[in-house]
Write a protein that holds these residues in place. Structure first.
Motif, mmCIF file in Angstrom:
data_model
loop_
_atom_site.group_PDB
_atom_site.id
_atom_site.type_symbol
_atom_site.label_atom_id
_atom_site.label_comp_id
_atom_site.label_asym_id
_atom_site.label_seq_id
_atom_site.Cartn_x
_atom_site.Cartn_y
_atom_site.Cartn_z
ATOM 1 N N PRO A 155 -42.336 -43.968 83.994
ATOM 2 C CA PRO A 155 -43.357 -42.994 84.344
ATOM 3 C C PRO A 155 -44.703 -43.414 84.698
ATOM 4 N N LEU A 156 -45.388 -42.657 85.601
ATOM 5 C CA LEU A 156 -46.710 -43.232 85.917
ATOM 6 C C LEU A 156 -47.645 -43.184 84.562
ATOM 7 N N ARG A 157 -48.465 -44.127 84.639
ATOM 8 C CA ARG A 157 -49.356 -44.177 83.323
ATOM 9 C C ARG A 157 -50.576 -45.133 83.860
ATOM 10 N N GLY A 158 -51.491 -45.249 83.097
ATOM 11 C CA GLY A 158 -52.873 -46.193 83.387
ATOM 12 C C GLY A 158 -52.655 -47.179 82.742
ATOM 13 N N THR A 159 -53.356 -48.147 82.487
ATOM 14 C CA THR A 159 -53.467 -49.559 81.956
ATOM 15 C C THR A 159 -54.436 -49.639 80.945
ATOM 16 N N GLY A 160 -55.261 -48.761 80.945
ATOM 17 C CA GLY A 160 -56.570 -48.821 80.066
ATOM 18 C C GLY A 160 -56.250 -48.567 78.431
ATOM 19 N N ASP A 161 -55.150 -47.967 78.147
ATOM 20 C CA ASP A 161 -54.749 -47.613 76.503
ATOM 21 C C ASP A 161 -53.373 -48.297 76.200
ATOM 22 N N LEU A 162 -53.078 -49.339 76.624
ATOM 23 C CA LEU A 162 -51.859 -49.981 76.296
ATOM 24 C C LEU A 162 -52.044 -51.286 75.238
ATOM 25 N N ALA A 163 -50.993 -51.452 74.664
ATOM 26 C CA ALA A 163 -50.929 -52.470 73.524
ATOM 27 C C ALA A 163 -49.507 -53.215 73.630
ATOM 28 N N LEU A 164 -49.906 -54.352 73.264
ATOM 29 C CA LEU A 164 -48.677 -55.497 73.184
ATOM 30 C C LEU A 164 -48.754 -55.901 71.640
ATOM 31 N N ILE A 165 -47.457 -55.518 71.133
ATOM 32 C CA ILE A 165 -47.474 -56.086 69.657
ATOM 33 C C ILE A 165 -46.441 -57.131 69.324
ATOM 34 N N ILE A 166 -46.865 -58.567 69.081
ATOM 35 C CA ILE A 166 -46.049 -59.585 68.745
ATOM 36 C C ILE A 166 -45.070 -59.431 67.560
ATOM 37 N N GLU A 167 -43.795 -59.358 67.735
ATOM 38 C CA GLU A 167 -42.833 -59.663 66.509
ATOM 39 C C GLU A 167 -42.221 -60.953 66.224
ATOM 40 N N ARG A 168 -43.144 -61.468 65.556
ATOM 41 C CA ARG A 168 -43.269 -62.907 65.516
ATOM 42 C C ARG A 168 -41.780 -63.633 65.097
ATOM 43 N N ALA A 169 -40.858 -62.882 64.204
ATOM 44 C CA ALA A 169 -39.783 -63.526 63.536
ATOM 45 C C ALA A 169 -38.637 -63.280 64.748
ATOM 46 N N SER A 170 -38.683 -62.445 65.680
ATOM 47 C CA SER A 170 -37.534 -62.125 66.536
ATOM 48 C C SER A 170 -37.601 -62.420 67.979
ATOM 49 N N GLY A 171 -38.911 -62.949 68.493
ATOM 50 C CA GLY A 171 -38.891 -63.390 69.731
ATOM 51 C C GLY A 171 -39.177 -62.327 70.488
ATOM 52 N N HIS A 172 -39.386 -60.971 70.130
ATOM 53 C CA HIS A 172 -39.639 -59.805 70.741
ATOM 54 C C HIS A 172 -41.290 -59.232 70.753
ATOM 55 N N VAL A 173 -41.554 -58.495 71.792
ATOM 56 C CA VAL A 173 -42.759 -57.836 71.827
ATOM 57 C C VAL A 173 -42.396 -56.299 72.169
ATOM 58 N N THR A 174 -43.316 -55.511 71.320
ATOM 59 C CA THR A 174 -43.199 -54.092 71.480
ATOM 60 C C THR A 174 -44.399 -53.692 72.483
#
Length: 388
Positions: A21-40
C-alpha cells in the motif's frame, strides 16, 4: 467488451494485491528483535506493525541508519552483517557480511556512503549506499601491526566520519570527499575511549574515556587545535564504584543549552552547560543511567537504567531540574525513541516481548506492539539528523 473488461479488471486487482500500500516514509519505525535475527517495521502514526523480516543474523548489538529519503534502512549486525531494507516494500534489498565483528555504522551527509565500524578487523569500511559495493576501507592500524577496535562512529558535515580507537586512545577523522580515497587525521584523545557522539549542530565530537575519568572533545570546526579534556571528574570519580553497564554516549541529550548525561556508576544525571562544558548540576535518579534522552522540545528528559533497575524509567522536567515522575513500564527497558515532535515515546521492554508506547504529556500507555526480545528502536526521522 464486458468479458474483456472483466479479464482486465481481474488482472489489475491481482497485480494490486501484490503491491505494498502507498505510504510516506516520514513516520516509519524499525525495531530490532535481538534474539531472533528479525526486525519489525511499524508505522508511528497508526502505532501498528506492517512487516516482519528475518534472516538478519546476530542482532545482539545492532543499530540502523536511514537513507536521506527515509526509504531504506541499513542494519548493522554484530556478526559483521550489513543489510539494506526497503521500508516501503518491507523486504531485504541486499545483505553482505563485511567483517567478523562489527559494532554499528553511519551514513554520509549526502546519503551516498554507508560506513561500518568494526572490532575485527579493526577499522572502518565504506560502501556505496545504492549497491553496497565496497568503496574504501581505513584500517585502524595505530602502530605497525597493531589494530584497534573502532567505536563511536558518527557522520560529520562535509562527508566526514569521526570515530574513536579504543586501543589506541585516539580520535580519527576520515574525509570521504573522494569516496575511494579517504584522507584521515589522527588526534590523541586519552585512555580507552569507549563510545562517542557528535553534538546536534555537528560541531563537536565527544568521546567517553574508560581508562580514565573525563571526556575527550574535538572541535570539528577547528580540528587543528586537537582534542581537549572536559568534565575531568566524569567517570567513576573519587570513589571507584561498580559499573553494571557502560552508558551509551549516543544517549546523551542537549536541551535548552544544557547537556544531560549519565553519571557512570552513580545514581545521577549530570547537567552540563554546553557553552562552557562545565558541570552545573546533578539530578538524583533511581539507578545507574544508560540512556538519558530529551523529548524533541527539550522540556522532558527520560532516563532508563542498568541492571538491576532496568524495569524503571524516570522523567525529568528540565525547567524544574528534577524528576517529576517515576515509572515502572515493563521488564528490561533497553531503549527509547521519541516521535519526531515528541508527543509519544516508544520503549522496548525486552523481557515482556513488547514495545510500549506512552503519551509524554499525561505519561499514560496508549499502545503496544508485540516483538521478540526487542532492543533498539529506530525511527525514519533519524534520516534528517546529524549523528544519527
Amino acid at each position: 467488451m464486458r468479458i474483456l473488461f472483466s479479464v482486465l479488471l481481474v488482472a489489475f486487482l491481482g497485480a494490486c494485491a501484490g503491491t505494498p500500500p502507498l505510504r510516506g516514509t516520514g513516520d516509519l519505525a524499525l525495531i530490532i528483535e535481538r534474539a531472533s535475527g528479525h526486525v519489525t517495521l511499524a508505522n508511528t502514526s497508526s502505532r501498528q506493525p506492517y512487516a516482519r523480516i528475518g534472516g538478519l543474523g546476530d542482532l545482539s548489538h545492532a543499530s540502523a541508519v536511514y537513507s536521506r529519503d527515509g526509504r531504506y534502512a541499513y542494519v548493522f549486525g554484530r556478526d559483521g552483517g550489513l543489510t539494506k531494507i526497503d521500508m516501503l516494500a518491507g523486504q531485504v534489498v541486499k545483505r553482505i557480511i563485511q567483517s567478523g565483528n562489527a559494532i554499528g555504522g553511519s551514513i554520509s551527509q549526502d546519503g551516498r556512503i554507508v560506513v561500518a565500524q568494526n572490532y575485527k578487523p579493526g577499522g572502518i569500511k565504506a560502501f556505496d549506499a545504492e549497491t553496497l559495493e565496497l568503496l574504501a576501507e581505513v584500517p585502524a592500524e595505530y602502530a605497525p601491526g597493531q589494530f584497534s577496535k573502532v567505536v563511536g562512529l558518527a557522520d560529520s558535515p562535509g562527508n566526514k566520519f569521526v570515530y574513536a580507537l579504543f586501543d589506541a586512545g585516539e580520535i580519527w577523522v576520515s574525509d570521504f570527499s573522494d569516496p575511494r580515497r579517504p584522507v584521515t587525521q589522527r588526534f590523541p584523545a586519552g585512555q580507552n575511549p569507549y563510545d562517542g557522539l557528535v553534538t546536534p549542530d555537528g560541531r563537536h565530537f565527544l568521546a567517553g574515556l574508560f581508562g580514565e575519568d573525563g571526556v575527550a572533545m574535538l572541535d570539528l570546526w577547528q580540528p587543528q587545535q586537537g582534542a581537549r579534556k572536559i568534565l575531568e571528574k566524569y567517570g567513576r570519580g573519587e570513589e571507584k564504584l561498580p559499573v553494571f553497564k557502560m552508558p551509551h554516549l549516543r544517549g546523551w541529550s542537549v536541551a535548552q543549552g544544557k547537556a544531560y548525561l549519565p553519571a557512570i556508576g552513580r545514581h545521577e544525571v549530570l547537567v552540563v552547560d554546553v557553552a562552557t562544558w562545565q558541570e552545573v548540576g546533578r539530578i538524583p535518579v533511581r539507578g545507574q543511567p544508560v540512556f538519558v534522552m530529551a523529548r524533541p522540545d527539550g522540556r522532558q528528559v527520560w532516563v532508563n537504567f542498568a541492571f538491576p533497575d532496568y524495569g524503571k524509567v524516570d522523567v525529568i522536567d528540565t525547567l524544574k531540574g528534577e524528576v517529576v515522575s517515576q515509572l515502572a513500564p515493563g521488564k528490561g527497558i533497553l531503549h527509547m525513541e521519541f516521535t519526531p515532535r515528541g508527543e509519544n515515546v516508544w520503549l522496548s521492554a525486552r523481557d515482556d516481548h513488547k514495545i510500549l508506547i506512552y503519551h509524554t504529556e499525561n505519561l499514560t500507555q496508549i499502545g503496544e506492539i508485540t516483538a521478540d526480545a526487542p532492543s533498539g528502536i529506530f525511527f525514519s526521522s533519524r534520516a534528517q539528523r546529524i549523528g544519527f
